[in-house]
Motif scaffolding. Structure first.
Motif, PDB file in Angstrom:
ATOM      1  N   LEU A   1       0.837  -1.202   0.000  1.00 56.78           N
ATOM      2  CA  LEU A   1       0.000   0.000   0.000  1.00 56.78           C
ATOM      3  C   LEU A   1       0.871   1.250   0.000  1.00 56.78           C
ATOM      4  CD1 LEU A   1      -2.804  -0.944   2.535  1.00 56.78           C
ATOM      5  CD2 LEU A   1      -2.938  -0.902   0.057  1.00 56.78           C
ATOM      6  N   GLY A   2       0.514   2.187  -0.848  1.00 65.26           N
ATOM      7  CA  GLY A   2       1.253   3.430  -0.937  1.00 65.26           C
ATOM      8  C   GLY A   2       0.399   4.598  -0.501  1.00 65.26           C
TER       9      GLY A   2
ATOM     10  N   ASP B   1      -7.289   1.575 -12.072  1.00 69.93           N
ATOM     11  CA  ASP B   1      -6.936   2.567 -11.065  1.00 69.93           C
ATOM     12  C   ASP B   1      -5.655   2.123 -10.363  1.00 69.93           C
ATOM     13  OD1 ASP B   1      -6.736   4.430  -9.084  1.00 69.93           O
ATOM     14  OD2 ASP B   1      -8.706   4.060  -8.190  1.00 69.93           O
ATOM     15  N   ALA B   2      -4.636   2.974 -10.417  1.00 64.96           N
ATOM     16  CA  ALA B   2      -3.329   2.606  -9.869  1.00 64.96           C
ATOM     17  C   ALA B   2      -3.078   3.197  -8.493  1.00 64.96           C
ATOM     18  CB  ALA B   2      -2.229   3.054 -10.830  1.00 64.96           C
ATOM     19  N   THR B   3      -4.119   3.589  -7.774  1.00 70.14           N
ATOM     20  CA  THR B   3      -3.921   4.208  -6.466  1.00 70.14           C
ATOM     21  C   THR B   3      -4.274   3.282  -5.310  1.00 70.14           C
ATOM     22  OG1 THR B   3      -6.156   5.146  -6.420  1.00 70.14           O
ATOM     23  CG2 THR B   3      -4.401   6.480  -7.439  1.00 70.14           C
ATOM     24  N   GLU B   4      -4.609   2.035  -5.599  1.00 76.29           N
ATOM     25  CA  GLU B   4      -5.018   1.115  -4.545  1.00 76.29           C
ATOM     26  C   GLU B   4      -4.469  -0.271  -4.825  1.00 76.29           C
ATOM     27  OE1 GLU B   4      -9.236   1.471  -4.787  1.00 76.29           O
ATOM     28  OE2 GLU B   4      -9.350   0.695  -6.822  1.00 76.29           O
ATOM     29  N   ALA B   5      -4.370  -1.068  -3.772  1.00 76.66           N
ATOM     30  CA  ALA B   5      -3.958  -2.459  -3.948  1.00 76.66           C
ATOM     31  C   ALA B   5      -5.133  -3.259  -4.498  1.00 76.66           C
ATOM     32  CB  ALA B   5      -3.498  -3.041  -2.612  1.00 76.66           C
ATOM     33  N   LEU B   6      -4.824  -4.234  -5.340  1.00 72.63           N
ATOM     34  CA  LEU B   6      -5.849  -5.075  -5.940  1.00 72.63           C
ATOM     35  C   LEU B   6      -5.608  -6.529  -5.566  1.00 72.63           C
ATOM     36  CD1 LEU B   6      -6.079  -3.694  -9.610  1.00 72.63           C
ATOM     37  CD2 LEU B   6      -7.583  -3.146  -7.689  1.00 72.63           C
ATOM     38  N   ILE B   7      -6.693  -7.245  -5.286  1.00 74.50           N
ATOM     39  CA  ILE B   7      -6.656  -8.698  -5.163  1.00 74.50           C
ATOM     40  C   ILE B   7      -7.646  -9.222  -6.188  1.00 74.50           C
ATOM     41  CG2 ILE B   7      -7.038 -10.707  -3.685  1.00 74.50           C
ATOM     42  CD1 ILE B   7      -6.273  -9.018  -1.299  1.00 74.50           C
ATOM     43  N   VAL B   8      -7.120  -9.783  -7.268  1.00 72.05           N
ATOM     44  CA  VAL B   8      -7.932 -10.225  -8.411  1.00 72.05           C
ATOM     45  C   VAL B   8      -8.162 -11.725  -8.259  1.00 72.05           C
ATOM     46  CG1 VAL B   8      -8.083 -10.353 -10.913  1.00 72.05           C
ATOM     47  CG2 VAL B   8      -6.928  -8.413  -9.820  1.00 72.05           C
ATOM     48  N   ILE B   9      -9.414 -12.119  -8.118  1.00 67.51           N
ATOM     49  CA  ILE B   9      -9.768 -13.514  -7.876  1.00 67.51           C
ATOM     50  C   ILE B   9     -10.421 -14.087  -9.135  1.00 67.51           C
ATOM     51  CG2 ILE B   9     -11.139 -15.100  -6.455  1.00 67.51           C
ATOM     52  CD1 ILE B   9     -10.871 -13.111  -4.163  1.00 67.51           C
ATOM     53  N   GLY B  10      -9.850 -15.156  -9.652  1.00 67.53           N
ATOM     54  CA  GLY B  10     -10.385 -15.778 -10.852  1.00 67.53           C
ATOM     55  C   GLY B  10      -9.439 -15.651 -12.030  1.00 67.53           C
ATOM     56  N   SER B  11      -9.565 -16.576 -12.981  1.00 70.89           N
ATOM     57  CA  SER B  11      -8.657 -16.616 -14.130  1.00 70.89           C
ATOM     58  C   SER B  11      -9.113 -15.666 -15.233  1.00 70.89           C
ATOM     59  CB  SER B  11      -8.566 -18.047 -14.664  1.00 70.89           C
ATOM     60  OG  SER B  11      -9.813 -18.443 -15.208  1.00 70.89           O
ATOM     61  N   ALA B  12      -8.292 -15.587 -16.280  1.00 71.75           N
ATOM     62  CA  ALA B  12      -8.538 -14.627 -17.357  1.00 71.75           C
ATOM     63  C   ALA B  12      -9.766 -14.975 -18.187  1.00 71.75           C
ATOM     64  CB  ALA B  12      -7.310 -14.540 -18.259  1.00 71.75           C
ATOM     65  N   CYS B  13     -10.269 -16.191 -18.098  1.00 72.04           N
ATOM     66  CA  CYS B  13     -11.427 -16.538 -18.924  1.00 72.04           C
ATOM     67  C   CYS B  13     -12.656 -15.731 -18.546  1.00 72.04           C
ATOM     68  CB  CYS B  13     -11.719 -18.041 -18.828  1.00 72.04           C
ATOM     69  SG  CYS B  13     -12.259 -18.599 -17.204  1.00 72.04           S
TER      70      CYS B  13
ATOM     71  N   ASP C   1       5.321   2.663  -9.793  1.00 73.50           N
ATOM     72  CA  ASP C   1       5.285   3.808  -8.873  1.00 73.50           C
ATOM     73  C   ASP C   1       5.026   3.384  -7.436  1.00 73.50           C
ATOM     74  OD1 ASP C   1       2.707   2.968  -9.084  1.00 73.50           O
ATOM     75  OD2 ASP C   1       1.855   4.922  -9.572  1.00 73.50           O
ATOM     76  N   ARG C   2       4.990   2.048  -7.170  1.00 71.95           N
ATOM     77  CA  ARG C   2       4.774   1.510  -5.824  1.00 71.95           C
ATOM     78  C   ARG C   2       3.497   2.046  -5.182  1.00 71.95           C
ATOM     79  NH1 ARG C   2       8.930  -1.396  -3.981  1.00 71.95           N
ATOM     80  NH2 ARG C   2      10.927  -1.236  -5.071  1.00 71.95           N
ATOM     81  N   SER C   3       2.453   2.232  -5.986  1.00 71.05           N
ATOM     82  CA  SER C   3       1.194   2.765  -5.467  1.00 71.05           C
ATOM     83  C   SER C   3       0.293   1.674  -4.904  1.00 71.05           C
ATOM     84  CB  SER C   3       0.447   3.511  -6.586  1.00 71.05           C
ATOM     85  OG  SER C   3       0.200   2.651  -7.682  1.00 71.05           O
ATOM     86  N   GLY C   4       0.713   0.451  -4.942  1.00 72.00           N
ATOM     87  CA  GLY C   4      -0.097  -0.650  -4.439  1.00 72.00           C
ATOM     88  C   GLY C   4       0.165  -1.893  -5.266  1.00 72.00           C
ATOM     89  N   SER C   5       0.362  -3.018  -4.614  1.00 74.63           N
ATOM     90  CA  SER C   5       0.641  -4.255  -5.334  1.00 74.63           C
ATOM     91  C   SER C   5      -0.654  -4.854  -5.878  1.00 74.63           C
ATOM     92  CB  SER C   5       1.328  -5.257  -4.402  1.00 74.63           C
ATOM     93  OG  SER C   5       2.562  -4.761  -3.941  1.00 74.63           O
ATOM     94  N   VAL C   6      -0.490  -5.791  -6.797  1.00 74.83           N
ATOM     95  CA  VAL C   6      -1.623  -6.527  -7.363  1.00 74.83           C
ATOM     96  C   VAL C   6      -1.396  -8.006  -7.072  1.00 74.83           C
ATOM     97  CG1 VAL C   6      -3.004  -7.028  -9.402  1.00 74.83           C
ATOM     98  CG2 VAL C   6      -1.855  -4.809  -9.187  1.00 74.83           C
ATOM     99  N   PHE C   7      -2.395  -8.646  -6.474  1.00 79.33           N
ATOM    100  CA  PHE C   7      -2.343 -10.075  -6.188  1.00 79.33           C
ATOM    101  C   PHE C   7      -3.347 -10.795  -7.081  1.00 79.33           C
ATOM    102  CE2 PHE C   7      -0.774  -8.002  -2.442  1.00 79.33           C
ATOM    103  CZ  PHE C   7       0.193  -8.840  -1.917  1.00 79.33           C
ATOM    104  N   PHE C   8      -2.946 -11.956  -7.556  1.00 81.35           N
ATOM    105  CA  PHE C   8      -3.832 -12.788  -8.365  1.00 81.35           C
ATOM    106  C   PHE C   8      -4.016 -14.133  -7.655  1.00 81.35           C
ATOM    107  CE2 PHE C   8      -1.609  -9.937 -11.230  1.00 81.35           C
ATOM    108  CZ  PHE C   8      -2.660  -9.367 -11.947  1.00 81.35           C
ATOM    109  N   CYS C   9      -5.271 -14.531  -7.488  1.00 83.31           N
ATOM    110  CA  CYS C   9      -5.613 -15.817  -6.884  1.00 83.31           C
ATOM    111  C   CYS C   9      -6.558 -16.524  -7.847  1.00 83.31           C
ATOM    112  CB  CYS C   9      -6.291 -15.623  -5.520  1.00 83.31           C
ATOM    113  SG  CYS C   9      -5.318 -14.692  -4.314  1.00 83.31           S
ATOM    114  N   TYR C  10      -6.077 -17.569  -8.483  1.00 81.89           N
ATOM    115  CA  TYR C  10      -6.909 -18.175  -9.529  1.00 81.89           C
ATOM    116  C   TYR C  10      -6.565 -19.647  -9.712  1.00 81.89           C
ATOM    117  CZ  TYR C  10      -2.754 -17.449 -12.466  1.00 81.89           C
ATOM    118  OH  TYR C  10      -1.480 -17.458 -12.968  1.00 81.89           O
TER     119      TYR C  10
END
Length: 270
Positions: A43-44, A125-137, A201-210
């Motif tokens: 988190l930034g 939006d690049a100002t927050e951390a994201l947790i993306v759940i699910g695959s690209a389909c 820019d270290r504004s928040g990491s992105v996590f992928f769970c899929y």
């Protein structure tokens, strides 16, 4: 009589000082806990974590031009993440909460849950951390990052799962390593992946769970919240990929039952 009231006043002052000190101690503990989680999440500028679920709605056979629908497994996954964020920042005892709320609630990490829009996502939006759940389909956010080359890991035929590719036939994860090398992780078990990427820019990491199936996404999110401390110690805030193998249930059910054994197939820093 004077000594009586002096005694009462002394007791009142002692209690106020005691509870004030207790509140300060709690505030310090809660602040330290928040800072550890915030560092892990990268988190930034923002204290907000946005959880993005897959949209399994399809236009075929629907009267609506745009629709939103989620799987029960991913809903459970989002509940796990939000509960984790709420329970790991400290909770003041009722008796002192009023003394410290104005100090520590301002810095709390907040979260929201959204469903990815149908179609493609052009900007994020690049100002927050994201947790993306699910695959690209079915998750357009995951698809956006996959198409941009920002992620290191991907399932074989990930975009086509459910669209001509059977999820049960997906048995490989491809991981792009530094220097252009590629690593393949293969298993006859069900596959689930947890990946963390950073932003320039270290504004928040992105996590992928899929996973290839939605229970794999559930398992990946569960693994993330159960093991975030060890992941933080091992990778020290840097990007990572964890590939998991787990036994599929004999039949696909609407209620997910946690598998009896989970195998860590790969745990690397790309």
């Amino acid at each position: 009589m004077l000594s009586f009231w002096l005694g009462v006043l002394g007791n009142v002052v002692a209690n106020v000082v005691f509870w004030a000190l207790l509140g300060v101690v709690f505030w310090g503990i809660a602040k330290a806990s928040r800072e550890k989680i915030a560092r892990f999440l990268g988190l930034g500028r923002s204290n907000h974590v946005r959880i993005i679920l897959s949209n399994i709605w399809r236009p075929e056979g629907s009267m609506r031009q745009v629709g939103f629908s989620i799987s029960r497994h991913e809903l459970q996954a989002s509940n796990i993440v939000t509960t984790f964020l709420q329970n790991n920042q400290g909770r003041a005892p009722d008796i002192v909460r009023g003394l410290v709320d104005h100090l520590w609630l301002r810095g709390r990490i907040n979260s929201s849950v959204d469903v990815s829009p149908p179609g493609d996502v052009d900007t994020v939006d690049a100002t927050e951390a994201l947790i993306v759940i699910g695959s690209a389909c079915c998750n357009s956010y995951r698809r956006h990052y996959l198409a941009s080359g920002a992620v290191a890991a991907s399932l074989e035929n990930e975009v086509l799962i459910g669209y001509g590719v059977n999820a049960d036939d997906v048995h490989r994860v491809s991981i792009d390593r530094a220097g252009g090398d590629k690593q393949l992780v293969q298993s006859e078990q069900g596959l689930a992946v947890v990946e963390k990427i950073g932003r320039p820019d270290r504004s928040g990491s992105v996590f992928f769970c899929y996973g290839a199936r939605s229970e794999g996404s559930w398992l990946a999110a569960d693994f993330l919240v159960r093991n975030w401390r060890s992941l933080d110690r091992e990778f020290k805030g840097e990007p990572f990929v964890v590939c998991l193998g787990f036994p599929y249930a004999e039949s696909f059910s609407s209620m997910y039952v946690e598998p009896g054994s989970v195998t860590v197939l790969a745990r690397i820093s790309p």
